[in-house]
Structures are given as structure tokens and as C-alpha cells.
Write a protein that holds these residues in place. Structure first.
Motif, mmCIF file in Angstrom:
data_model
loop_
_atom_site.group_PDB
_atom_site.id
_atom_site.type_symbol
_atom_site.label_atom_id
_atom_site.label_comp_id
_atom_site.label_asym_id
_atom_site.label_seq_id
_atom_site.Cartn_x
_atom_site.Cartn_y
_atom_site.Cartn_z
ATOM 1 N N GLN A 4 0.843 -1.190 0.000
ATOM 2 C CA GLN A 4 0.000 0.000 0.000
ATOM 3 C C GLN A 4 0.884 1.247 0.000
ATOM 4 O O GLN A 4 1.451 1.627 1.006
ATOM 5 N N ILE A 5 0.985 1.883 -1.161
ATOM 6 C CA ILE A 5 1.793 3.091 -1.319
ATOM 7 C C ILE A 5 0.871 4.298 -1.263
ATOM 8 O O ILE A 5 -0.138 4.348 -1.986
ATOM 9 N N PRO A 6 1.132 5.279 -0.424
ATOM 10 C CA PRO A 6 0.283 6.479 -0.373
ATOM 11 C C PRO A 6 0.195 7.153 -1.737
ATOM 12 O O PRO A 6 1.144 7.153 -2.517
ATOM 13 N N SER A 7 -0.973 7.730 -2.003
ATOM 14 C CA SER A 7 -1.207 8.339 -3.321
ATOM 15 C C SER A 7 -0.252 9.495 -3.582
ATOM 16 O O SER A 7 0.211 9.692 -4.716
ATOM 17 N N LYS A 8 0.071 10.303 -2.558
ATOM 18 C CA LYS A 8 0.995 11.424 -2.755
ATOM 19 C C LYS A 8 2.394 10.931 -3.116
ATOM 20 O O LYS A 8 3.070 11.514 -3.966
ATOM 21 N N ILE A 9 2.817 9.864 -2.478
ATOM 22 C CA ILE A 9 4.132 9.295 -2.785
ATOM 23 C C ILE A 9 4.144 8.738 -4.203
ATOM 24 O O ILE A 9 5.092 8.953 -4.981
ATOM 25 N N ALA A 10 3.094 8.031 -4.574
ATOM 26 C CA ALA A 10 3.051 7.441 -5.910
ATOM 27 C C ALA A 10 3.021 8.510 -6.995
ATOM 28 O O ALA A 10 3.689 8.379 -8.037
ATOM 29 N N ALA A 11 2.260 9.577 -6.786
ATOM 30 C CA ALA A 11 2.153 10.622 -7.812
ATOM 31 C C ALA A 11 3.471 11.347 -8.028
ATOM 32 O O ALA A 11 3.771 11.805 -9.136
ATOM 33 N N LYS A 12 4.278 11.440 -6.983
ATOM 34 C CA LYS A 12 5.509 12.234 -7.072
ATOM 35 C C LYS A 12 6.723 11.397 -7.433
ATOM 36 O O LYS A 12 7.605 11.853 -8.182
ATOM 37 N N TYR A 13 6.801 10.169 -6.954
ATOM 38 C CA TYR A 13 8.035 9.393 -7.057
ATOM 39 C C TYR A 13 7.919 8.179 -7.984
ATOM 40 O O TYR A 13 8.801 7.318 -7.960
#
Length: 699
Positions: free
Chosen positions: A358-367
Motif C-alpha cells: 500500500q503506497i500512499p497516493s501522494k508518494i506514488a504521484a511524485k516518485y
């Protein structure tokens, strides 16, 4: 001339002593004793009296003073430095009263110059400016008269004949020197934080540590061996640090790494004079390092990840969302600070769990961003490498090991990067430096759905056992990545293999360690030690500057509001103007008028040709020239164009087509008759030119 030189030398000594006495650091008995001695020596020089001491007597007197010097150091002054100052002043007075040679005069000049340098480091009073002026006048005059006296000692020139012109020359020669000395006094001692660190130093690291870094810039930095910083461990487990973290970047366009969110947050120091960036945790070892940073062309600060607190001589600390630390204002001097860091556990393997997926959406969108034109072979390679990995940590370890095993490290890039440097590195070159390894691993993992970010910093550097510190050079610049693992945060991975050209420490390296240890001691305890005493002088000025800044911010807000109002009014006027039918009519008329003006000559010639076809008006030179050039362009379509240095006749006779050559020759005769012969052209000749054009079009 000898008398003038002696008087000038006394003026030099007196001005230097006054400058030193006005600093307030010299004790009253010394001031009184030296003042009496200087006054007596000056009087005897003006009267032309002989010297009181012989060279041998002065030597014996100095030897006897050694006993008093020891007594002064232990009992009277109770310090070595004041006793040494007393010794220098005694030697100066002894030289004044003895029989002097040219060497003795040079000693007196050097001692006076050193006294002024000492005064410049001890005083901030305006009196120093006046004493400096008189010293410089006397200094220039003394040197000039000393040289003249030595070279012309046998000439019988009277002092009164040379005093006025030589004094005036000394005065004017001193003017530009005074400006320089005044600048040093007012600017340098008050801008620098310590006396010996006042000189400006050339900045290092011109690239590689900004918010936008081109692929390959770190490799250019690594070609230099200049020292970037020294780091000394103050506490914590030894060898707990392998890298010095600098700036983190998250966006890659195929050629450049950049930072998406460039916002920074200021960090206020706590009552214990430490700037806390993160709370003190218990998940790893804590280490404290003292870092002496050379002047760099970047505001980035370096330290072991993760830095918890910073203290020392750094003013205005900022941090961004990727844990990169900055100075608010770039400085051109050395900076010494301490960092408290938490070194996380190096155990990477974790049991596979649903939480890790489970990767946070903010982390996924940026990295998880990859270049839009990413080579499709890269995601395929990522799937092949990570096929056996069950978790993000295992997949990252697989990619890290794959790059270390199958690719070579080199700073000599003999291959062209091409439009996609990462693809060239992975599938063709298979050799490069740390930037290519780190960027490749970051993109491979992002293609596999694992968030990553690139980090630029330095390797641990060379440990100097003599000074007990690490020497970090530009050649230690390095790039690696950090992988986001849910539940654990960011974990460091370094896919770069060891440098095969690493050199062992030789004799020259061992000697350089002693030199570097000496330089570190000098820089740490002389150049950058205790800056508060000088910064205190500017507290009042700093308050005024802050007040001005507040007023400027207030005014800027008002100007922004006024600019917005004017912009709205201007936009409304433009909208009304565009909606008006009259505006479009005027615009259409202006466009037509502009086109007519631009092509006026061509239109005028075409109108003349139309009139000639209807038997009206004479044939002008412009018409003949226009028709001939049109015929020449038609002939150039199938043959080589005329060279710049070639005449029209030479070009025509060079044409291989005899028919075209004959046709153009008739037109050339009419053209030369009109242009060079200045003769009128008949209607028949005009018709000939038009027939030439028609024949060339059909041939």
C-alpha cells in the motif's frame, strides 16, 4: 638627504605606534615609556646629535632584556603575547638609539608595518583611519628617500632642496593606497566573522547540487580533487556513516533531474542553540559530527542521513519535503557547524505483508514519474530483474545487484549519450559513473511500481588519522537513490560498483595528511572560531535592515495590489477595444497599408510593366533589371547558380545549354545597355526581354 630620511623614518615609527596605542590593548606604562623614548629620539635626530649606543652596547642590552622578558611573562604581564609586544617595542627603541646601518633601518620599517597590521586587527575606531593616512604618507616617503639615500649617498644635496618635492610626491602616491586601506578597514573586518577569514575564497562545486541537475554534472565534479569539507566525529559508533547526504531530486525528463516541490520551511533554533529538524528517535544509532564546509556555489548543507539537529555558525536553516537542508543565504566564507544524525538500521529484509504493497497516493504521484518517451525496453528489463522479488526491498536489492554485477564503473565516457542516455547506458555502453547507475536504478524501480528519488552528495571520504577527521573532496561526489518502503520510509540503495582505479596511500599521501591536519586546526580554531564578538557590532545595523525589509515587504504588497488593479483596467479596455467594429476596420486598413508599403517597389515595377504592355510610358532601368533577374532565376533552376565573384556574362557563357545561353545573351545585352551604359531601352527591347522569359519557361 640623510636627515630627511631619518625624520621620515621617525614619522613612520611614531604613526605606527600611535595606531597601536589607540587600540586600547596596550598597557599605560608601555605607552608612557615608548612615547618618551620616541620623543627623545626624534629630538636628537632633529638636532643632529650622535647615537647614544654602539652596536655592541645595543646587543648586550638586548641580551640583558631576556631575563626581564621571562619575568614579564610570568609575573608582570602573566601572558606570553603582551610580554612579546613589550619585547618588540624595546627592540625598536634600542634600534633607534644605536648606531644604525641600512639593515637596522629596514628592521625599523618592518617592525612599524607589523604594528599597523596588528592595529588593523584590534581596532574598529575611526582614529585608525587618521593614523593609517599618516603612516602611509610616511611609509611611501621613507621607502623612496631610503632608496635615494643609498643610491646617491655621495651627492651633496641639501635636505631643504628635496624635502618639499619628495613630500608632495609621497602624499600623492599615498592617495590611492589610502582608498584601498580604508576599504579593508571598513568592509572586510565587518563582513567576515573572523580576522583571518576576511579574504574572499573562490567557490567550489559550480554544478550538481542545485534544484535542477543535468545528467553528467556530478561526473564533472568528480574530476577535481579540491577539498570540499572536513568532518570530525564527536560522538557515536565509529564508521557509522558511509555517505554525506546533500540534495534530493524526484523528477527525471530523460536528461535532467529536478525537484518538483521547491518550497522550503525555515527552522528556528531552540534555547539550546540547536535547530531541530526532526524529533529524537530510538530506531537507530545517533552520531554527532563537526563539519567544516569550504565556500561552495550552493546553499546545500551536508550531513549523515537522517539529520536531526544542526548547531554552530549557520545562520538561517531551511528544509524541504525531501529532507534536504539548506542555508537561507549563500556565503563566500567557510562554515563550521555540527550535525546530530540518526543512522537507521542496515537490515533491509522484511517479511512480505499487505501493508508493504500500500503506497500512499501522494508518494506514488511524485516518485513514480518516468520520462514520457521512455524506451519500452526499460520496463521489460525491470520486470525480468524483479521477477523473483516479493517485496519492494527485495526487488530493489535485485536491481542493485544486477547493476553492480553487469556494468562497469568509469569516469571516461567514450560513448555518446544520444537522445536517451539511460537506454544507451543500459543496452549499449554498459559503463559509466555513479549518476548513470543511480538514475538507471531509479527508473527501473519506478517502471516496476516502486517509488524512488535520486540523492546527490559525497562518499565518506579519506580518513586522516593525524587530524582525526575525514577529508571529503570533489572527487568524492556521488549519486545514489532512496527507495520508499511502506511502513519503513525511505531506505538507501547504491548500485554503483567500486572504482577500479582507487589508489593506495603512498608517502606523499601520508605527508599530505599532516599538512591537512595543520590546515584543519588553523581553519577550525583560528579562521572560524568565536564569531560572535564581531557579529555583535552589527546588531544595531541588523535591526535597521530588518525594519527596512519589513517596510519594503509592506510597500511591495501595496504595489502588487496597485499593479493588479491597473492590470484589470487594462484588460477591460482591451476587451472593449476588441469588441468594437471600428477597431477591426482600422486594423484591416493598417495591415493593407503595411503590405503595400513592404512590397511597394515590386508593385510599382509590376504597374510599369502593365503600362508598357499597353504601349504607355518609357522603359525604366528598374523594369529591365526586374525582367533580367527573373530570366536568370529561370535559367538557374537547371544549372549551377552564379558564384558571388562571377559576372553575369561569365556565368551565361558557362551554361552547358547552348539554346539557353543564346536566349540569355540577348537579354544580357539589353540589361548591360540599361544598367551600365545608361542608355534608354526601346519598346522592342522590352518585348525581347518578355519573350526571353517565355522561352525559358517553355524550354
Amino acid at each position: 638627504m640623510q636627515r630627511y630620511f631619518q625624520i621620515s623614518c621617525h614619522g613612520l615609527i611614531v604613526s605606527a605606534f600611535v595606531a597601536l596605542a589607540l587600540t586600547g590593548r596596550l598597557d599605560s606604562p608601555s605607552i608612557l615609556a615608548v612615547s618618551i623614548g620616541l620623543g627623545l629620539s626624534t629630538y636628537r635626530t632633529l638636532k643632529g646629535m650622535p647615537a647614544l649606543l654602539t652596536a655592541r652596547g645595543a646587543f648586550l642590552l638586548c641580551c640583558a632584556y631576556i631575563t626581564f622578558f621571562l619575568l614579564d611573562s610570568v609575573v608582570l604581564s602573566r601572558s606570553f603575547i603582551p610580554a612579546t609586544i613589550h619585547l618588540v617595542l624595546f627592540l625598536e627603541l634600542t634600534k633607534l638609539f644605536q648606531e644604525k646601518t641600512d639593515k637596522d633601518y629596514m628592521y625599523l620599517i618592518v617592525l612599524s608595518f607589523l604594528q599597523v597590521l596588528a592595529a588593523a586587527s584590534l581596532t574598529i575606531d575611526m582614529s585608525f583611519v587618521a593614523t593609517l593616512f599618516f603612516f602611509m604618507v610616511a611609509f611611501v616617503s621613507t621607502l623612496m628617500s631610503f632608496d635615494m639615500c643609498r643610491s646617491a649617498r655621495k651627492l651633496a644635496t641639501e635636505a631643504q632642496h628635496i624635502a618639499l618635492p619628495l613630500g608632495g610626491m609621497s602624499l600623492w602616491a599615498t592617495i590611492w593606497i589610502i582608498f584601498t586601506g580604508t576599504f579593508f578597514f571598513f568592509i572586510i573586518p565587518r563582513v567576515g566573522t573572523e580576522y583571518f577569514s576576511r579574504a574572499a575564497t573562490t567557490s567550489l562545486l559550480l554544478s550538481g547540487f542545485t534544484e535542477t541537475v543535468q545528467l553528467g554534472e556530478i561526473g564533472q565534479v568528480k574530476l577535481s580533487s579540491a577539498v570540499v569539507m572536513h568532518a570530525r566525529q564527536m560522538s557515536g559508533p565509529p564508521f557509522g556513516v558511509l555517505k554525506w547526504r546533500g540534495i534530493s531530486l524526484d523528477t527525471f525528463d530523460g536528461h535532467n533531474w529536478s525537484k518538483t516541490d521547491r518550497r522550503r520551511a525555515g527552522v528556528r533554533p531552540s534555547p539550546d542553540h540547536q535547530s531541530w529538524l526532526h524529533p529524537l528517535g530510538q530506531s537507530g544509532d545517533h552520531v554527532r559530527y563537526q563539519i567544516l564546509l569550504e565556500p561552495l556555489a550552493t546553499t546545500t548543507l551536508f550531513g549523515p542521513h537522517q539529520v536531526l539537529a544542526i548547531s554552530g555558525g549557520v545562520q538561517g536553516i531551511e528544509i524541504d519535503g525531501d529532507d534536504s537542508i539548506y542555508m537561507r543565504i549563500q556565503t563566500l566564507r567557510r562554515v563550521q557547524y555540527e550535525v546530530l544524525s540518526e543512522i537507521p538500521s542496515r537490515t533491509r529484509r522484511l517479511p512480505v505483508s499487505s501493508q508493504e504493497e500500500q503506497i500512499p497516493s501522494k508518494i506514488a504521484a511524485k516518485y513514480l514519474q518516468v520520462p514520457s518517451d521512455l524506451d519500452p525496453r526499460i520496463p521489460q528489463l525491470a520486470r525480468e530483474i524483479t521477477a523473483k522479488g516479493a517485496s519492494a526491498t527485495e526487488k530493489a536489492s535485485l536491481v542493485e545487484g544486477y547493476l553492480k554485477r553487469n556494468y562497469a564503473y568509469t569516469l571516461n565516457l567514450t560513448w555518446p549519450p544520444g537522445p536517451q542516455p539511460i537506454s544507451t547506458f543500459l543496452f549499449k555502453a554498459k559503463a559509466g559513473h555513479c549518476e548513470y547507475f543511480a538514475s538507471s536504478m531509479a527508473i527501473l524501480l519506478r517502471s516496476a511500481g516502486i517509488p524512488t528519488r535520486l540523492v546527490n552528495g559525497f562518499l565518506m571520504g579519506e580518513y586522516n588519522p593525524v587530524g582525526g577527521d575525514y577529508i571529503i573532496r570533489e572527487s568524492d561526489a556521488h549519486s545514489w537513490i532512496e527507495v520508499y518502503v511502506p511502513g519503513r520510509g525511505w531506505i538507501e540503495f547504491d548500485p554503483t560498483p567500486p572504482d577500479p582505479n582507487h589508489r593506495d596511500l603512498d608517502l606523499a599521501g601520508q605527508i599530505s595528511q599532516y599538512i591537512d591536519a595543520t590546515e584543519l586546526f588553523w581553519n577550525s580554531y583560528i579562521l572560524t572560531y568565536d564569531s560572535g564578538s564581531q557579529l555583535q557590532l552589527f546588531r544595531g545595523a541588523q535591526d535597521r535592515v530588518q525594519s527596512i525589509q519589513a517596510n519594503v515587504r509592506q510597500k511591495s504588497d501595496q504595489w502588487v495590489l496597485l499593479g493588479q488593479m491597473m492590470s484589470d483596467r487594462f484588460s477591460e479596455r482591451i476587451r472593449q477595444l476588441v469588441e468594437s467594429p471600428r477597431f477591426w476596420s482600422v486594423l484591416e486598413a493598417l495591415v493593407i497599408a503595411g503590405l503595400v508599403y513592404k512590397h511597394w517597389k515590386s508593385l510599382r515595377i509590376k504597374f510599369q510593366i502593365w503600362r508598357l504592355r499597353h504601349g504607355r510610358g518609357p522603359v525604366s532601368e528598374d523594369v529591365v533589371e526586374q525582367l533580367f533577374y527573373r530570366a536568370a532565376r529561370l535559367a538557374e533552376r537547371r544549372h549551377k547558380k552564379r558564384r558571388p565573384a562571377e559576372t553575369w556574362r561569365e556565368w551565361i557563357f558557362r551554361l552547358p545549354d547552348l539554346d539557353r545561353r543564346s536566349i540569355l545573351k540577348r537579354a544580357l545585352d539589353v540589361f548591360e545597355k540599361s544598367k551600365y551604359g545608361r542608355m534608354p531601352v526601346s519598346s522592342a527591347e522590352f518585348t525581347l526581354l518578355e519573350e526571353t522569359i517565355r522561352e525559358l519557361r517553355t524550354s
